[in-house]
Design a protein around this motif. Sequence first.
Motif, PDB file in Angstrom:
ATOM      1  N   ALA A 177       0.827  -1.199   0.000  1.00 38.06           N
ATOM      2  CA  ALA A 177       0.000   0.000   0.000  1.00 38.06           C
ATOM      3  C   ALA A 177       0.869   1.260   0.000  1.00 38.06           C
ATOM      4  CB  ALA A 177      -0.931   0.006   1.204  1.00 38.06           C
ATOM      5  N   ALA A 178       1.927   1.269   0.834  1.00 35.66           N
ATOM      6  CA  ALA A 178       2.798   2.441   0.913  1.00 35.66           C
ATOM      7  C   ALA A 178       3.559   2.643  -0.404  1.00 35.66           C
ATOM      8  CB  ALA A 178       3.774   2.297   2.071  1.00 35.66           C
ATOM      9  N   TRP A 179       4.021   1.543  -0.994  1.00 36.06           N
ATOM     10  CA  TRP A 179       4.745   1.649  -2.266  1.00 36.06           C
ATOM     11  C   TRP A 179       3.843   2.192  -3.380  1.00 36.06           C
ATOM     12  CZ3 TRP A 179       9.408   1.708  -4.402  1.00 36.06           C
ATOM     13  CH2 TRP A 179       9.507   1.496  -5.778  1.00 36.06           C
ATOM     14  N   SER A 180       2.654   1.670  -3.458  1.00 28.94           N
ATOM     15  CA  SER A 180       1.724   2.115  -4.493  1.00 28.94           C
ATOM     16  C   SER A 180       1.402   3.594  -4.339  1.00 28.94           C
ATOM     17  CB  SER A 180       0.439   1.293  -4.449  1.00 28.94           C
ATOM     18  OG  SER A 180       0.707  -0.074  -4.693  1.00 28.94           O
ATOM     19  N   VAL A 240       7.601  11.490   1.265  1.00 24.84           N
ATOM     20  CA  VAL A 240       8.262  10.462   2.078  1.00 24.84           C
ATOM     21  C   VAL A 240       8.055  10.728   3.562  1.00 24.84           C
ATOM     22  CG1 VAL A 240      10.502   9.495   2.712  1.00 24.84           C
ATOM     23  CG2 VAL A 240       9.958   9.883   0.314  1.00 24.84           C
ATOM     24  N   VAL A 241       8.160  11.992   3.977  1.00 22.70           N
ATOM     25  CA  VAL A 241       7.953  12.322   5.394  1.00 22.70           C
ATOM     26  C   VAL A 241       6.528  11.990   5.813  1.00 22.70           C
ATOM     27  CG1 VAL A 241       7.816  14.237   7.039  1.00 22.70           C
ATOM     28  CG2 VAL A 241       9.766  14.058   5.485  1.00 22.70           C
ATOM     29  N   GLU A 242       5.559  12.304   4.971  1.00 20.50           N
ATOM     30  CA  GLU A 242       4.162  12.007   5.296  1.00 20.50           C
ATOM     31  C   GLU A 242       3.928  10.496   5.394  1.00 20.50           C
ATOM     32  OE1 GLU A 242       2.163  15.963   3.174  1.00 20.50           O
ATOM     33  OE2 GLU A 242       1.947  13.975   2.267  1.00 20.50           O
ATOM     34  N   LEU A 243       4.495   9.731   4.475  1.00 20.72           N
ATOM     35  CA  LEU A 243       4.342   8.278   4.530  1.00 20.72           C
ATOM     36  C   LEU A 243       5.030   7.699   5.763  1.00 20.72           C
ATOM     37  CD1 LEU A 243       4.877   7.259   0.793  1.00 20.72           C
ATOM     38  CD2 LEU A 243       2.741   7.233   2.084  1.00 20.72           C
ATOM     39  N   PHE A 244       6.204   8.218   6.097  1.00 23.23           N
ATOM     40  CA  PHE A 244       6.924   7.738   7.283  1.00 23.23           C
ATOM     41  C   PHE A 244       6.124   8.021   8.551  1.00 23.23           C
ATOM     42  CE2 PHE A 244       9.820   8.633  10.821  1.00 23.23           C
ATOM     43  CZ  PHE A 244      10.484   7.405  10.908  1.00 23.23           C
ATOM     44  N   ALA A 245       5.570   9.243   8.658  1.00 23.07           N
ATOM     45  CA  ALA A 245       4.788   9.595   9.844  1.00 23.07           C
ATOM     46  C   ALA A 245       3.549   8.712   9.956  1.00 23.07           C
ATOM     47  CB  ALA A 245       4.392  11.069   9.781  1.00 23.07           C
ATOM     48  N   ARG A 246       2.932   8.386   8.827  1.00 27.57           N
ATOM     49  CA  ARG A 246       1.732   7.549   8.867  1.00 27.57           C
ATOM     50  C   ARG A 246       2.061   6.109   9.213  1.00 27.57           C
ATOM     51  NH1 ARG A 246      -1.295   6.777   3.411  1.00 27.57           N
ATOM     52  NH2 ARG A 246       0.246   5.106   3.289  1.00 27.57           N
ATOM     53  N   GLU A 247       3.172   5.608   8.680  1.00 28.61           N
ATOM     54  CA  GLU A 247       3.546   4.215   8.921  1.00 28.61           C
ATOM     55  C   GLU A 247       3.951   3.968  10.372  1.00 28.61           C
ATOM     56  OE1 GLU A 247       3.620   1.389   6.803  1.00 28.61           O
ATOM     57  OE2 GLU A 247       2.285   2.707   5.694  1.00 28.61           O
ATOM     58  N   ARG A 248       4.555   4.964  11.006  1.00 30.39           N
ATOM     59  CA  ARG A 248       5.003   4.769  12.387  1.00 30.39           C
ATOM     60  C   ARG A 248       3.960   5.180  13.413  1.00 30.39           C
ATOM     61  NH1 ARG A 248       7.229   9.372  15.069  1.00 30.39           N
ATOM     62  NH2 ARG A 248       8.650   7.987  16.190  1.00 30.39           N
ATOM     63  N   ALA A 249       2.825   5.714  12.935  1.00 27.48           N
ATOM     64  CA  ALA A 249       1.763   6.115  13.867  1.00 27.48           C
ATOM     65  C   ALA A 249       1.162   4.871  14.524  1.00 27.48           C
ATOM     66  CB  ALA A 249       0.692   6.899  13.134  1.00 27.48           C
ATOM     67  N   GLY A 255      -4.517  -3.588  16.513  1.00 24.77           N
ATOM     68  CA  GLY A 255      -3.179  -3.415  17.081  1.00 24.77           C
ATOM     69  C   GLY A 255      -2.079  -3.618  16.090  1.00 24.77           C
ATOM     70  N   ARG A 256      -2.384  -3.699  14.772  1.00 23.30           N
ATOM     71  CA  ARG A 256      -1.348  -3.928  13.772  1.00 23.30           C
ATOM     72  C   ARG A 256      -1.529  -2.945  12.618  1.00 23.30           C
ATOM     73  NH1 ARG A 256      -2.142  -9.960  12.027  1.00 23.30           N
ATOM     74  NH2 ARG A 256      -4.250  -9.121  11.836  1.00 23.30           N
ATOM     75  N   ARG A 257      -0.419  -2.662  11.937  1.00 24.16           N
ATOM     76  CA  ARG A 257      -0.444  -1.895  10.719  1.00 24.16           C
ATOM     77  C   ARG A 257      -0.238  -2.838   9.553  1.00 24.16           C
ATOM     78  NH1 ARG A 257       3.226   1.283  13.498  1.00 24.16           N
ATOM     79  NH2 ARG A 257       4.889   0.544  12.138  1.00 24.16           N
ATOM     80  N   ALA A 258      -0.688  -2.382   8.392  1.00 25.63           N
ATOM     81  CA  ALA A 258      -0.507  -3.226   7.203  1.00 25.63           C
ATOM     82  C   ALA A 258       0.971  -3.365   6.909  1.00 25.63           C
ATOM     83  CB  ALA A 258      -1.229  -2.613   5.997  1.00 25.63           C
ATOM     84  N   SER A 259       1.379  -4.508   6.459  1.00 30.25           N
ATOM     85  CA  SER A 259       2.790  -4.747   6.145  1.00 30.25           C
ATOM     86  C   SER A 259       2.906  -5.438   4.811  1.00 30.25           C
ATOM     87  CB  SER A 259       3.449  -5.595   7.241  1.00 30.25           C
ATOM     88  OG  SER A 259       2.783  -6.849   7.335  1.00 30.25           O
TER      89      SER A 259
END
Length: 351
Positions: free
Chosen positions: A186-189, A330-339, A347-351
């Motif tokens: 999802a993040a790559w797309s 990239v900063v926005e994606l990083f902030a969203r992924e680590r939220a 309790g999990r994020r998509a991986s």
Amino acid sequence: MELDQGVLAAAIVVFAALSLLVVLPLAQYVLLALLLGYVLYPLQRRLAPRIGARIASGSLILATALVVLIPLGTVITIAARQALQVYRAIRSGNLGVDTVEQFIGEQFGVAVDVSRLLGEFNPNELVNVVEGSGGSALFGGVMKVFGGLSDVALGLTVLLFLTYYLLVDGSASMRWLRGVSPLSDAAWSELVERVDQLVWAVIVGNVAVAVVQGVLTGIGLVVLDFPSAVFWTVVTVVLGLLPLIGAFIVWAPAAAYLLIIGRPVAAVVLFVYGATVVSLSDNYLRPVIGGREAGLNPGLFVLGIAGGLFVFGFLGVFFGPVVLGILKVVVELFARERAPAGPGDGGRRAS
């Protein structure tokens, strides 16, 4: 295992730095190849299934070369011919040399003999200087010319080959990047989609503004019966890629020329027209078309263009805003992924 990863990470850093040193001398050609590859790839994707990827790539490169080189050669030829005509007219006194001298004297208080300055140029003196140096200056000049030509030839070779293989293997390169990327699907797309939107907005925005400025400047020149208006319109389109100062380089000297030759009303009209209509079109359209579509603050968009010119040269007009835009994405994606994951995520994020 951790030791192996550390060694590999160190090797990546070292060879990435060495690779950067290898690429930097040809950075302008590499950036231009990336730009051409991106612009031509949609056509490549349509043509490849019909005539083959390699034939499609070669055809697109050849067509692009013809589209660029033929108009460029025509403009250079016209510019050289007009420059020679202006020089001859000044030497013969048909271009109002007395008027130019009088204008300079009245405005700056300096007496200048333009005819004498032009007449003092003697090509034979240059030959005598070269001969007096024992031929070393001539040899050094020739070596510099051939050295410059060899650099250009090498750069154009890299440009052609890199553009060709970007078109042929573009999909494979993207698959390789996806394979080595640690991002989720999802993040790559989303990253690819937003970068694609960003690059396209920067290209279309800058080119559209340059064309609008060129057309507006050309209209003013034609209405005021300025000589070679079509030629200067083309020049304005090219220079219009530069923010704020691009079209100014054309209409401001044109207004000064009209003032010098005794057409003060036309000079004032052109100056006011350029300072308002032409310049305001740049100040308004470039941030709106480029910045809004790229998802960048208009100030950051203009900053990216100006900074890109210093770092990347002329191609920085396109790559400067892209660099700032990619950083933002990239900063926005990083902030969203680590939220922290919400309650609905289990309790999990998509991986």
